[in-house]
Design a protein around this motif. Structure first.
Motif, mmCIF file in Angstrom:
data_model
loop_
_atom_site.group_PDB
_atom_site.id
_atom_site.type_symbol
_atom_site.label_atom_id
_atom_site.label_comp_id
_atom_site.label_asym_id
_atom_site.label_seq_id
_atom_site.Cartn_x
_atom_site.Cartn_y
_atom_site.Cartn_z
ATOM 1 N N ASN A 3 0.838 -1.211 0.000
ATOM 2 C CA ASN A 3 0.000 0.000 0.000
ATOM 3 C C ASN A 3 0.870 1.258 0.000
ATOM 4 O O ASN A 3 1.901 1.304 0.670
ATOM 5 N N TYR A 4 0.457 2.234 -0.780
ATOM 6 C CA TYR A 4 1.182 3.511 -0.859
ATOM 7 C C TYR A 4 0.271 4.644 -0.394
ATOM 8 O O TYR A 4 -0.949 4.535 -0.477
ATOM 9 N N ASP A 5 0.909 5.740 0.036
ATOM 10 C CA ASP A 5 0.114 6.949 0.309
ATOM 11 C C ASP A 5 -0.402 7.497 -1.024
ATOM 12 O O ASP A 5 -1.540 7.940 -1.134
ATOM 13 N N GLY A 126 -11.887 0.603 -5.167
ATOM 14 C CA GLY A 126 -11.184 0.567 -3.880
ATOM 15 C C GLY A 126 -9.755 1.062 -3.981
ATOM 16 O O GLY A 126 -8.899 0.644 -3.203
ATOM 17 N N LYS A 127 -9.474 1.911 -4.936
ATOM 18 C CA LYS A 127 -8.139 2.481 -5.166
ATOM 19 C C LYS A 127 -7.072 1.403 -5.293
ATOM 20 O O LYS A 127 -5.955 1.538 -4.816
ATOM 21 N N LYS A 128 -7.496 0.301 -5.923
ATOM 22 C CA LYS A 128 -6.540 -0.748 -6.272
ATOM 23 C C LYS A 128 -6.022 -0.425 -7.680
ATOM 24 O O LYS A 128 -6.799 -0.050 -8.564
ATOM 25 N N VAL A 129 -4.700 -0.552 -7.862
ATOM 26 C CA VAL A 129 -4.109 -0.261 -9.171
ATOM 27 C C VAL A 129 -3.348 -1.486 -9.651
ATOM 28 O O VAL A 129 -2.511 -2.037 -8.922
ATOM 29 N N THR A 142 -2.237 -1.115 -3.683
ATOM 30 C CA THR A 142 -3.354 -0.256 -3.272
ATOM 31 C C THR A 142 -2.771 1.092 -2.846
ATOM 32 O O THR A 142 -1.576 1.200 -2.568
ATOM 33 N N ALA A 143 -3.652 2.092 -2.812
ATOM 34 C CA ALA A 143 -3.172 3.429 -2.468
ATOM 35 C C ALA A 143 -4.245 4.175 -1.690
ATOM 36 O O ALA A 143 -5.441 3.954 -1.899
#
Ligand code: FAD
Ligand code: AMP
Length: 478
Positions: A3-5, A126-129, A142-143
């Motif tokens: 996970n990233y900001d 879900g802000k999954k890339v 994710t982010a």
């Protein structure tokens, strides 16, 4: 899953700047980029560094030096024999500049702690890339925040299918191997004029076919008219009201059919460049379940802070509304990174300079006279021709003028439009003044060094209130 900001998709001037700013602000940041250059190398920098602003300026600078050597030196008493242009060498220099800058971005990522991933980024719910590399392998992250910065692509028109042999897009036009005899360009906009100037200076006969009846329709009319006069004098054949309706390739040439009013005309060219604008690049960027809205032009829909309709998802640069300019995207990138970090950043969209890097340059910031007139605000205009500038005359570079528009009651500067030497840098001076809410009088009271081209800005500001010194004033000083 990591996970990233912040995850940024795209490393053009909008994406790489936002990634660097986010990392500077202590946010754990990943930037995803899919660009592979002609040498098969993964590179950052997007359109701007690889096939846009930078390579076009490198060619404009090389071709201008050639033009000066062949046309301008004589008047200074300098004669040079056997002047030659080595086109492959010119491209080699351009490519070196490009690779210096793209590796510069990689260096900046490293020093600022931005992580990179090469591959195609796609936003899911879900802000999954997902990131798909060139072997088709997909990984996911994710982010907390996603910044979409996938830029733009040249618009294609069915009547002139790009083969990058005879019919080129702007990318192909940056790599023409030898000077074409006759060069056709569809679209007399910013990119068409810049690329046309490059090859015209090197000896091509350049014809620009523009569908609209007005030249540079969105610019200040007086400046557009003056620019056209200068470009025509330089040898550019600009045909307005000329809509291309067909092309045919035969015998290593392109026959272009265009409609001019009721007339159907034909022209034959050795190369044809299609420069009819750019469109947002959203191919396979957004999974339908991501929920991100796209407007009718294909731009990702955002508010004034570049936030999309999905919380935590932002979009910047050519992908969103507004002019397609590198610096506009970069400033949006900074604004978004700072807002994610909790700062109160904003962007003044009223003061975004716009430049055409022909010679002389055409540059503008703020409102055109037509826009001010339409707004109903009372206004004054000050102009100053470069013919009355000592420095411009000394340089034998005195085509064009500075025009400043100010509110008639408050004297606040509303716009500045310049065609002339160093117009881009001169306009920037006025942009700074405008950012600080300057009046024309403020600019007029500023001391300008002599002899500089900037003095033309000073005199135009003075002329707004009838106080220019080095030319007659159209109106009396109050
Ligand atoms: P881009 O620079 O287009 O970058 C987007 C990046 O995203 C690309 O690297 C692309 O590979 C990547 N990408 C796209 N989709 C994905 C994905 N799904 N996954 C991973 N990566 C992805 N502007 C100026 O201000 N001044 C100029 O002088 C100027 N000259 C120009 C000259 C030419 C010939 C051209 C074509 C353009 C010029 N422009 C100029 C416009 C300028 O290049 C663009 O406005 C600018 O590059 C836009 O920046 P961006 O970051 O939004 O997009
Ligand atoms: P810009 O938006 O600055 O890149 O300029 C692109 C220009 O191309 C615009 O001025 C358009 O009017 C012009 N244009 C678009 N389609 C055609 C066409 N079929 N024939 C001639 N000009 C065109």
């Amino acid at each position: 899953m990591k996970n990233y900001d912040v995850v940024v998709i795209g490393s053009g001037p909008a994406g790489y700047v936002s990634a660097i700013r986010a990392a500077q602000l202590g946010l754990k940041t990943l930037c995803i980029e899919k660009w592979v250059n002609e040498d098969g190398k993964h590179v950052n920098g997007g359109t701007c560094l690889n096939v846009g602003c930078i390579p076009s300026k490198a060619l404009l600078d090389s071709s201008h030096k050639y033009w000066e050597t062949t046309n301008d030196l004589k008047i200074h008493g300098i004669s040079i024999k056997d002047v030659d242009i080595n086109v492959p060498k010119m491209h080699e220099r351009k490519n070196k500049v490009v690779s210096q800058l793209t590796s510069g971005v990689a260096g900046l990522f490293k020093t600022n702690g931005v992580e990179t991933a090469f591959g195609h980024g796609k936003l899911h719910s879900g802000k999954k890339v997902s990131i798909t590399d060139e072997n088709g392998e997909t990984s996911e992250v994710t982010a907390d925040n996603v910044i979409l910065a996938s830029g733009s692509k040249p618009i294609e028109i069915p009547v002139a299918k790009v083969d990058n042999e005879l019919i080129l897009d702007s990318t192909g036009a940056l790599n023409i191997a030898s000077v074409p005899g006759r060069l056709g360009i569809i679209g007399a906009g910013v990119i068409g004029l810049e690329l046309g100037s490059v090859w015209s200076r090197l000896g091509s006969q350049v014809v620009l076919l523009e569908a609209l009846d007005d030249f540079l329709a969105i610019m200040d009319k007086q400046i557009a008219k003056e620019s056209k006069k200068i470009f025509v004098k330089q040898g550019l054949d600009i045909r307005l009201g000329a809509r291309v309706i067909g092309t045919e390739v035969a015998d290593d040439q392109v026959v272009v059919t265009y409609r001019n009013g009721e007339d159907i005309q034909k022209e034959t060219f050795d190369k044809l460049i299609v420069c009819v604008g750019r469109r947002p690049h959203t191919e396979n960027l957004l999974a339908p379940e991501s929920g991100v809205e796209v407007d009718e032009r294909g731009s990702v829909f955002v508010n004034e802070y570049c936030a999309t309709n999905v919380p935590g998802v932002y979009a910047v640069g050519d992908l969103v509304r507004g002019p397609m300019l590198a610096h506009k995207g970069s400033e949006e990138g900074v604004m978004v990174a700072e807002r994610i970090a909790g700062h109160k950043a904003q962007l003044n969209y009223d003061i975004v300079p716009n430049v055409i890097y022909t010679h002389p340059e055409v540059a503008s910031v703020g409102k055109t006279e037509e826009q001010v007139k339409a707004s109903g605000d009372p206004y004054n205009v000050g102009t100053f021709p470069f013919l009355a500038s000592g420095r411009a005359l000394a340089a034998n570079d005195s085509d064009g003028l500075v025009k400043i528009i100010a509110h008639a009651e408050t004297d606040r500067i509303l716009g500045c439009h310049i065609v002339g030497p160093s117009a881009a840098d001169l306009t920037q001076q006025v942009a700074i003044a405008m950012e600080f809410g300057s009046s024309a009088e403020d600019l007029g009271m500023t001391v300008f060094g002599h002899p500089t081209l900037s003095e033309a800005v000073h005199e135009a500001a003075l002329s707004v209130n009838g106080a220019a010194i080095h030319m007659p004033n159209r109106k009396k000083q109050k």
